[in-house]
Design an enzyme around this catalytic site. Structure first.
Site, PDB file in Angstrom:
ATOM      1  N   GLU A 322      36.219  32.905  49.397  1.00 17.51           N
ATOM      2  CA  GLU A 322      35.732  31.616  48.882  1.00 17.51           C
ATOM      3  C   GLU A 322      36.399  30.393  49.504  1.00 17.51           C
ATOM      4  OE1 GLU A 322      36.115  31.834  44.613  1.00 17.51           O
ATOM      5  OE2 GLU A 322      34.681  33.468  44.457  1.00 17.51           O
ATOM      6  N   GLU A 428      30.152  42.283  45.354  1.00 18.83           N
ATOM      7  CA  GLU A 428      30.385  42.033  43.917  1.00 18.83           C
ATOM      8  C   GLU A 428      29.068  41.878  43.171  1.00 18.83           C
ATOM      9  OE1 GLU A 428      33.112  38.758  43.387  1.00 18.83           O
ATOM     10  OE2 GLU A 428      34.348  39.372  45.077  1.00 18.83           O
TER      11      GLU A 428
HETATM   12  C1  XIL Z   1      36.869  37.847  38.398  1.00 19.19           C
HETATM   13  C2  XIL Z   1      37.320  38.994  37.514  1.00 19.19           C
HETATM   14  O1  XIL Z   1      36.250  39.912  37.364  1.00 19.19           O
HETATM   15  C3  XIL Z   1      37.780  38.468  36.184  1.00 19.19           C
HETATM   16  O2  XIL Z   1      38.332  39.514  35.400  1.00 19.19           O
HETATM   17  C4  XIL Z   1      38.838  37.377  36.392  1.00 19.19           C
HETATM   18  O3  XIL Z   1      39.168  36.803  35.147  1.00 19.19           O
HETATM   19  C5  XIL Z   1      38.319  36.303  37.303  1.00 19.19           C
HETATM   20  O4  XIL Z   1      37.895  36.891  38.521  1.00 19.19           O
HETATM   21  N1  XIL Z   1      34.490  36.294  42.634  1.00 19.19           N
HETATM   22  C6  XIL Z   1      35.543  37.096  43.007  1.00 19.19           C
HETATM   23  C7  XIL Z   1      36.233  37.943  41.990  1.00 19.19           C
HETATM   24  O5  XIL Z   1      35.838  37.194  44.195  1.00 19.19           O
HETATM   25  O6  XIL Z   1      37.592  38.084  42.273  1.00 19.19           O
HETATM   26  C8  XIL Z   1      36.050  37.388  40.611  1.00 19.19           C
HETATM   27  O7  XIL Z   1      36.577  38.343  39.676  1.00 19.19           O
HETATM   28  C9  XIL Z   1      34.588  37.111  40.331  1.00 19.19           C
HETATM   29  C10 XIL Z   1      34.053  36.077  41.293  1.00 19.19           C
END
Ligand code: XIL
Length: 503
Positions: A322, A428
């Protein structure tokens, strides 16, 4: 005399321990309708709060802190999964947020976790429910507290805790087997899920690759207290630990599941102290040189540890997550840009490449990559990274909503990434819906099916397709039911829709 006393005490102790053990082994469920008194519940407070029972509900008054709460001891066992439920009601404010929380202790040190959260409007009974798997602790107190609203009186009724029986349908076909000819299918897993081997065994039947959802992020890995000590001698020194990730990594190693590491460099979930002199928030930033040296040490220590303890388990890493700003398509301002500067992404890849095993794939990972102007910014960054030769691919986070899956734009972005000679990862995946009505579940299934159709078309370029979680209830977006298994690990319509593509 002394001997006899000792013998009596020992016998008594054995009896008591025996009872406690028998009770522990027997513990399957508890439900209180508060028809016969407080039933072992007491007020958790420094003195002011008190509880009373009337008409099947327990009420707490006199609170002075959000943690002041009705609580009760439960003989829970580590690694077992429990379903928790309670109804709460308050009559004082428009809306208040409640949590079922747990206080547990180990060697006399108490710690806390918030397990289930929900809001209750004035005058309404509202149910909070969820599941939880404890880690090993000596004892457990479950309690119901508020978020803020320190002095609010409230009532609870129908508190239930019971062993959560996963009814796993052995006939569920395996996603990883169904798609083996196309790409490995995987998922994110959190440490709480990894404690539960029964659950993990189900996951192992479905998924070929796992990403620790939080456990390899800098805020889990960096040991700031130890870093502070090292910094007295050397500001570039770094200390790390893998307490949160270890159980999951060991399970994956022992069950031939591959692991994707997430994430080395990110603006989020990274302690501010990492960027500061003496690792102390409030002190000035360190220089670019020191930060680059810290990053070098950080990545080196992680790679060395994984090579030594889990050789061959981690096959790939998100090196940077990101970095591109949604609105401008330029680099997002962060501690990384402030301390290292505009080339922090390139430098991170250079360092990761230096220490990662030769066959480890390295990715840049981001979300909303199909939307302008971010898409152009990501392609520009990937172009620079590809020219330096330290990157293998791009991770499409793929957090969508059922109304927002823009298939042709996603396809277009796949093609642009492939044209740079880079691999594609779907890292994801989840698709939110507003409720679990039939039309919504169908819309979600339709979106998942279309996406998997696209992934199959591009299979030759895809390294993995990973969901961000398995069951809706444990998703980071649990309120929006984004995954393909429900809370009972039963396939949702989306699962079957995806499967139709390969049957
Ligand atoms: C999220 C987790 O799933 C949560 O448990 C945490 O509180 C915040 O992060 N993009 C990403 C992940 O790259 O690391 C994030 O994961 C979701 C969005």
């Amino acid at each position: 005399m002394f001997k006899r006393l000792t013998a009596v005490l020992t016998a008594l102790c054995l009896m008591l321990c025996g009872c406690a053990l028998a009770q522990e082994e027997k513990f399957v469920s508890y439900h209180s309708d508060f028809s016969s008194g407080t039933d072992g519940w007491y007020a958790r407070s420094a003195g002011g709060a008190s509880i009373s029972v009337q008409d099947g509900a327990l009420t707490i008054v006199g609170r002075t802190g959000s943690w002041n709460s009705p609580g009760r001891d439960f003989p829970l066992e580590a690694g077992k999964e429990y379903a928790l439920s309670v109804q709460v009601r308050q009559d004082a404010v428009a809306s208040a947020t409640f949590m079922i929380s747990v206080a547990h202790s180990s060697l006399g040190v108490e710690s806390y976790e918030n397990l289930v959260t929900g809001a209750a409007a004035k005058g309404e009974w509202v149910t909070l429910s969820g599941t939880w798997t404890p880690a090993p602790f000596d004892n457990f107190i479950l309690y119901v507290e508020t978020v803020g609203n320190d002095t609010l009186d409230f009532s609870i009724r129908d508190f239930t805790v019971k062993l959560y029986e996963m009814k796993v349908d052995e006939e569920i076909p395996s996603l990883k087997e169904a798609f083996a000819a196309y790409f490995p299918v995987g998922t994110a897993v959190t440490q709480m899920e990894a404690r539960n081997t029964r659950r993990m065994d189900v996951y192992a039947s479905q998924f070929a690759i796992v990403t620790p959802g939080n456990e390899l992020k800098p805020d889990s890995v960096l040991d700031i207290a130890a870093c502070k000590k090292l910094a007295k001698e050397d500001e570039t020194a770094v200390a790390v630990h893998f307490n949160a990730a270890q159980p999951m990594l060991s399970y994956c190693r022992d069950h031939q599941i591959k692991v994707h590491g997430h994430v080395l460099v990110w603006h989020s979930q990274t302690p501010d102290a990492f960027f500061r002199e003496s690792y102390s928030t409030g002190k000035p930033y360190v220089s670019r040189e020191i930060m680059l040296a810290r990053l070098d040490n950080y990545i080196r220590l992680i790679m060395e540890y994984m090579q030594e303890k889990y050789p061959g388990v981690i096959v790939s890493w998100d090196v940077v997550n990101e970095a591109i700003d949604d609105g401008t398509g330029k680099l997002r301002a962060s501690n990384w840009t402030k301390v290292i500067g505009e080339d922090f992404v390139e430098r991170a890849f250079e360092i990761a490449r230096k220490y990662a095993p030769a066959d480890t794939r390295l990715y840049y990972n981001d979300y909303n990559s199909h939307l302008a102007p971010k898409a152009d910014g990501i392609i520009a960054l990937l172009t620079r990274l590809a020219a330096e030769g330290n990157i293998d691919g791009y991770g499409f986070q793929s957090h969508y909503s059922s109304g927002g899956v823009m298939l042709s734009r996603i396809r277009n972005m796949f093609e642009q990434v492939e044209a740079l000679g880079l691999r594609v990862r779907v890292s994801e995946l989840d698709i939110t819906i507003d409720n679990t009505s039939d039309p919504m579940l169908k819309a979600q299934a339709y979106c998942y099916k279309n996406l998997f159709g696209l992934y199959m078309e591009h299979a030759a370029h895809i390294d993995a397709v990973q969901f961000w979680g398995v069951t809706d209830d444990l998703s980071w977006l649990a309120a929006k039911h984004p995954l393909i298994f429900d809370a009972r690990i039963q396939p949702k319509p989306a699962f079957w829709a995806i499967m139709e593509l390969v049957q």
